[in-house]
Design an enzyme around this catalytic site. Structure first.
Site, PDB file in Angstrom:
ATOM      1  N   SER A 179      14.893 -38.006 -40.758  1.00 23.17           N
ATOM      2  CA  SER A 179      13.503 -38.265 -40.353  1.00 23.17           C
ATOM      3  C   SER A 179      13.203 -37.931 -38.898  1.00 23.17           C
ATOM      4  O   SER A 179      12.049 -37.999 -38.493  1.00 23.17           O
ATOM      5  CB  SER A 179      13.155 -39.727 -40.616  1.00 23.17           C
ATOM      6  OG  SER A 179      14.033 -40.547 -39.877  1.00 23.17           O
ATOM      7  N   VAL A 234      11.524 -31.037 -40.115  1.00 23.98           N
ATOM      8  CA  VAL A 234      10.912 -31.214 -41.434  1.00 23.98           C
ATOM      9  C   VAL A 234      10.745 -32.706 -41.756  1.00 23.98           C
ATOM     10  O   VAL A 234       9.668 -33.148 -42.172  1.00 23.98           O
ATOM     11  CB  VAL A 234      11.755 -30.523 -42.526  1.00 23.98           C
ATOM     12  CG1 VAL A 234      11.157 -30.772 -43.906  1.00 23.98           C
ATOM     13  CG2 VAL A 234      11.847 -29.028 -42.251  1.00 23.98           C
ATOM     14  N   LEU A 270      15.717 -30.553 -50.133  1.00 20.03           N
ATOM     15  CA  LEU A 270      15.260 -29.353 -49.444  1.00 20.03           C
ATOM     16  C   LEU A 270      16.405 -28.373 -49.285  1.00 20.03           C
ATOM     17  O   LEU A 270      17.373 -28.657 -48.570  1.00 20.03           O
ATOM     18  CB  LEU A 270      14.692 -29.714 -48.072  1.00 20.03           C
ATOM     19  CG  LEU A 270      13.259 -30.243 -48.131  1.00 20.03           C
ATOM     20  CD1 LEU A 270      13.127 -31.539 -47.383  1.00 20.03           C
ATOM     21  CD2 LEU A 270      12.287 -29.206 -47.592  1.00 20.03           C
ATOM     22  N   GLY A 271      16.315 -27.255 -49.972  1.00 21.73           N
ATOM     23  CA  GLY A 271      17.298 -26.186 -49.836  1.00 21.73           C
ATOM     24  C   GLY A 271      16.846 -25.221 -48.761  1.00 21.73           C
ATOM     25  O   GLY A 271      16.321 -25.636 -47.715  1.00 21.73           O
ATOM     26  N   SER A 272      16.997 -23.934 -49.047  1.00 19.74           N
ATOM     27  CA  SER A 272      16.628 -22.925 -48.049  1.00 19.74           C
ATOM     28  C   SER A 272      16.505 -21.574 -48.737  1.00 19.74           C
ATOM     29  O   SER A 272      17.203 -21.306 -49.723  1.00 19.74           O
ATOM     30  CB  SER A 272      17.721 -22.865 -46.995  1.00 19.74           C
ATOM     31  OG  SER A 272      17.639 -21.655 -46.280  1.00 19.74           O
ATOM     32  N   SER A 273      15.664 -20.711 -48.181  1.00 20.56           N
ATOM     33  CA  SER A 273      15.511 -19.380 -48.793  1.00 20.56           C
ATOM     34  C   SER A 273      16.765 -18.524 -48.594  1.00 20.56           C
ATOM     35  O   SER A 273      16.909 -17.490 -49.250  1.00 20.56           O
ATOM     36  CB  SER A 273      14.299 -18.663 -48.207  1.00 20.56           C
ATOM     37  OG  SER A 273      14.438 -18.525 -46.813  1.00 20.56           O
ATOM     38  N   CYS A 274      17.695 -18.952 -47.739  1.00 18.69           N
ATOM     39  CA  CYS A 274      18.906 -18.140 -47.544  1.00 18.69           C
ATOM     40  C   CYS A 274      19.890 -18.299 -48.700  1.00 18.69           C
ATOM     41  O   CYS A 274      20.933 -17.661 -48.714  1.00 18.69           O
ATOM     42  CB  CYS A 274      19.575 -18.457 -46.217  1.00 18.69           C
ATOM     43  SG  CYS A 274      20.361 -20.041 -46.204  1.00 18.69           S
ATOM     44  N   LYS A 309      23.973 -25.262 -49.668  1.00 21.53           N
ATOM     45  CA  LYS A 309      22.644 -25.524 -50.233  1.00 21.53           C
ATOM     46  C   LYS A 309      22.605 -25.188 -51.739  1.00 21.53           C
ATOM     47  O   LYS A 309      21.937 -25.872 -52.515  1.00 21.53           O
ATOM     48  CB  LYS A 309      21.582 -24.726 -49.470  1.00 21.53           C
ATOM     49  CG  LYS A 309      21.328 -25.263 -48.064  1.00 21.53           C
ATOM     50  CD  LYS A 309      20.617 -26.602 -48.125  1.00 21.53           C
ATOM     51  CE  LYS A 309      20.281 -27.171 -46.771  1.00 21.53           C
ATOM     52  NZ  LYS A 309      19.640 -28.495 -46.845  1.00 21.53           N
ATOM     53  N   HIS A 332      16.281 -21.030 -34.427  1.00 24.76           N
ATOM     54  CA  HIS A 332      15.743 -19.939 -35.222  1.00 24.76           C
ATOM     55  C   HIS A 332      14.837 -19.061 -34.352  1.00 24.76           C
ATOM     56  O   HIS A 332      14.482 -19.428 -33.238  1.00 24.76           O
ATOM     57  CB  HIS A 332      14.976 -20.491 -36.430  1.00 24.76           C
ATOM     58  CG  HIS A 332      15.885 -21.013 -37.496  1.00 24.76           C
ATOM     59  ND1 HIS A 332      16.124 -22.355 -37.662  1.00 24.76           N
ATOM     60  CD2 HIS A 332      16.632 -20.371 -38.424  1.00 24.76           C
ATOM     61  CE1 HIS A 332      16.981 -22.506 -38.664  1.00 24.76           C
ATOM     62  NE2 HIS A 332      17.303 -21.323 -39.143  1.00 24.76           N
ATOM     63  N   TRP A 335      16.448 -10.150 -30.091  1.00 18.88           N
ATOM     64  CA  TRP A 335      17.672  -9.737 -30.798  1.00 18.88           C
ATOM     65  C   TRP A 335      17.396  -8.776 -31.957  1.00 18.88           C
ATOM     66  O   TRP A 335      16.372  -8.890 -32.640  1.00 18.88           O
ATOM     67  CB  TRP A 335      18.362 -10.959 -31.397  1.00 18.88           C
ATOM     68  CG  TRP A 335      18.831 -11.967 -30.409  1.00 18.88           C
ATOM     69  CD1 TRP A 335      18.761 -11.886 -29.030  1.00 18.88           C
ATOM     70  CD2 TRP A 335      19.417 -13.230 -30.706  1.00 18.88           C
ATOM     71  NE1 TRP A 335      19.286 -13.024 -28.476  1.00 18.88           N
ATOM     72  CE2 TRP A 335      19.692 -13.866 -29.475  1.00 18.88           C
ATOM     73  CE3 TRP A 335      19.747 -13.882 -31.899  1.00 18.88           C
ATOM     74  CZ2 TRP A 335      20.280 -15.132 -29.410  1.00 18.88           C
ATOM     75  CZ3 TRP A 335      20.328 -15.141 -31.837  1.00 18.88           C
ATOM     76  CH2 TRP A 335      20.587 -15.748 -30.596  1.00 18.88           C
ATOM     77  N   ARG A 353      10.390 -11.370 -42.102  1.00 17.13           N
ATOM     78  CA  ARG A 353      10.520 -12.793 -42.409  1.00 17.13           C
ATOM     79  C   ARG A 353       9.135 -13.388 -42.705  1.00 17.13           C
ATOM     80  O   ARG A 353       8.119 -12.904 -42.210  1.00 17.13           O
ATOM     81  CB  ARG A 353      11.130 -13.563 -41.233  1.00 17.13           C
ATOM     82  CG  ARG A 353      12.579 -13.206 -40.902  1.00 17.13           C
ATOM     83  CD  ARG A 353      13.553 -13.697 -41.953  1.00 17.13           C
ATOM     84  NE  ARG A 353      14.934 -13.449 -41.557  1.00 17.13           N
ATOM     85  CZ  ARG A 353      15.594 -12.310 -41.803  1.00 17.13           C
ATOM     86  NH1 ARG A 353      15.010 -11.319 -42.443  1.00 17.13           N
ATOM     87  NH2 ARG A 353      16.848 -12.166 -41.401  1.00 17.13           N
TER      88      ARG A 353
HETATM   89  P1  GDP Z   1      17.512 -15.957 -40.461  1.00 16.70           P
HETATM   90  O1  GDP Z   1      16.131 -15.884 -41.043  1.00 16.70           O
HETATM   91  O2  GDP Z   1      18.434 -16.805 -41.261  1.00 16.70           O
HETATM   92  O3  GDP Z   1      18.077 -14.582 -40.226  1.00 16.70           O
HETATM   93  O4  GDP Z   1      17.434 -16.718 -39.091  1.00 16.70           O
HETATM   94  P2  GDP Z   1      16.861 -16.512 -37.616  1.00 16.70           P
HETATM   95  O5  GDP Z   1      15.546 -17.172 -37.491  1.00 16.70           O
HETATM   96  O6  GDP Z   1      17.940 -16.998 -36.697  1.00 16.70           O
HETATM   97  O7  GDP Z   1      16.707 -14.933 -37.380  1.00 16.70           O
HETATM   98  C1  GDP Z   1      15.675 -14.177 -37.957  1.00 16.70           C
HETATM   99  C2  GDP Z   1      15.640 -12.770 -37.381  1.00 16.70           C
HETATM  100  O8  GDP Z   1      15.137 -12.815 -36.039  1.00 16.70           O
HETATM  101  C3  GDP Z   1      16.991 -12.043 -37.311  1.00 16.70           C
HETATM  102  O9  GDP Z   1      16.787 -10.690 -37.644  1.00 16.70           O
HETATM  103  C4  GDP Z   1      17.343 -12.145 -35.816  1.00 16.70           C
HETATM  104  O10 GDP Z   1      18.191 -11.112 -35.365  1.00 16.70           O
HETATM  105  C5  GDP Z   1      15.957 -12.031 -35.187  1.00 16.70           C
HETATM  106  N1  GDP Z   1      15.866 -12.550 -33.818  1.00 16.70           N
HETATM  107  C6  GDP Z   1      15.319 -11.886 -32.770  1.00 16.70           C
HETATM  108  N2  GDP Z   1      15.433 -12.604 -31.636  1.00 16.70           N
HETATM  109  C7  GDP Z   1      16.035 -13.765 -31.972  1.00 16.70           C
HETATM  110  C8  GDP Z   1      16.401 -14.924 -31.228  1.00 16.70           C
HETATM  111  O11 GDP Z   1      16.224 -15.032 -30.019  1.00 16.70           O
HETATM  112  N3  GDP Z   1      16.972 -15.945 -31.938  1.00 16.70           N
HETATM  113  C9  GDP Z   1      17.186 -15.869 -33.278  1.00 16.70           C
HETATM  114  N4  GDP Z   1      17.739 -16.912 -33.906  1.00 16.70           N
HETATM  115  N5  GDP Z   1      16.880 -14.773 -34.007  1.00 16.70           N
HETATM  116  C10 GDP Z   1      16.301 -13.727 -33.356  1.00 16.70           C
END
Ligand code: GDP
Length: 325
Positions: free
Chosen positions: A19, A23, A113-117, A148, A187, A210, A217
């Site tokens: 909590s 989420v 709660l699971g996850s899309s991964c 998950k 994230h 990155w 997404r």
């Molecule tokens: P994912 O959805 O499980 O891959 O989780 P993330 O949210 O960590 O990453 C989503 C995408 O965003 C990936 O392609 C990462 O390489 C990209 N990305 C770009 N910049 C960043 C950053 O600063 N942090 C994270 N976590 N991801 C990044």
């Protein structure tokens, strides 16, 4: 689907595990706003859900009618890649202990709660629930995904073996107020909000993002996710998991531009391609969710602007480290 899925009784005790997280805290807010009068939250500082005895004692003493399992060890692509053992073990323990305790306490309604991964790395888009277990997982977060998936199977098994009316939901990438804004562990959306915000503050001309910018997404605001969860508890009772998303995605490059605009950054965006891209695309098929009558309300630009404001007022105001992992 069950012919007469009953709406939840607003006086029933609802236990939200996790909590204090992004989420779980939104789910608590949503339940209270919907008139639930007995909402109990637990988080890791109250009870260690990786400890079976402590979890059993807590749940059996609260005797909830409903449990919402939003407790998990979570993190972005780098954290998942660096600590797969903790992501696997902690999540398996948390959900196994919580489900066993909920079963012992006679809990009839539980939402996991699971996850899309959990879906295969390469799979048709948008991803239907039926894609589960049809292919290999993305390597950077396979440990978390397997935990998950075990949760989804456990929920299904409690239904089949013991007749529990428990359900699983698979949210897409979640963001919003209350998130963890850590530079490397979080994230992408909170990481970018923090990085662009710091660049504006320091007058930096360049922000490094990155990967290649090409992965796609889908993002859901946490208040929409919380609303979908309570809606499904009121209207859905079936062994198949339900995807929760908004039905639209965008590239990471477009997301970076969106965040830069929301923060007011006018400098250069460059790409660190030594960082992994992860799954090329993760867009959920949300037709099963939409068939229950639910619709998202918060568009991404609006949600990002609100989250940037929250970050500036709440986290950055206290030196940017308040909620760091
Ligand atoms: P994912 O959805 O499980 O891959 O989780 P993330 O949210 O960590 O990453 C989503 C995408 O965003 C990936 O392609 C990462 O390489 C990209 N990305 C770009 N910049 C960043 C950053 O600063 N942090 C994270 N976590 N991801 C990044």
């Amino acid at each position: 689907m069950s012919a007469h899925p009953l709406p939840l009784d607003r006086s029933a005790t609802v236990l939200v595990a996790g909590s204090s997280g992004l989420v779980g805290s939104a789910v608590v807010r949503r339940l209270r706003a919907q008139g639930f009068t007995s909402v109990a939250g637990i988080h890791s500082a109250d009870v260690d859900l990786t400890d079976d005895r402590a979890t059993l004692d807590c749940v059996t003493s609260l005797r909830p009618a409903v449990v919402i399992d939003a407790a998990a060890r979570v993190g972005g692509i780098a954290a998942n890649d660096a600590e797969p053992v903790e992501f696997l073990n902690d999540n398996l323990r948390i959900q196994t202990n919580l489900f066993a305790a909920a079963h012992a306490a006679g809990v009839d309604r539980l939402l996991f709660l699971g996850s899309s991964c959990i879906y295969p790395k390469h799979t048709p888009q948008p991803i239907p629930e039926s894609a589960l277990l049809t292919g290999a997982l993305e390597e950077t977060n396979d440990a978390y995904a397997i935990a998950k998936i075990a949760g989804v199977i456990a929920v299904r098994s409690y239904r089949r073996q013991y007749g529990r009316r428990w359900i699983s939901v698979m949210p897409t990438n979640v963001y919003g107020p209350g998130d963890t804004f850590h530079p490397t562990r979080s994230h992408v959306l909170p990481a970018l909000i923090r990085r662009f915000h710091e660049a504006v503050r320091s007058g930096a001309e360049e922000v490094v993002v990155w990967g290649t910018g090409t992965p796609r997404r889908e993002f859901i605001h946490v208040d929409d996710l919380a609303a979908a969860c309570t809606h499904l508890l009121d209207h859905y009772d079936d062994p198949s998991p339900v995807n929760i998303g908004v039905g639209e995605d965008l590239t990471i490059a477009d997301l970076a531009t969106l965040v830069a605009d929301a923060v007011g950054f006018t400098g250069r965006i460059t790409w660190d391609t030594s960082r992994p891209d992860g799954t090329p695309r993760k867009l959920l098929d949300v037709s099963r969710l939409l068939a229950t009558g639910w619709r998202p309300r918060i568009g991404l630009p609006e949600g990002v602007r609100a989250t940037v404001r929250w970050y500036a007022d709440t986290v950055a105001g206290s030196d940017g480290r308040r909620r760091a992992c």
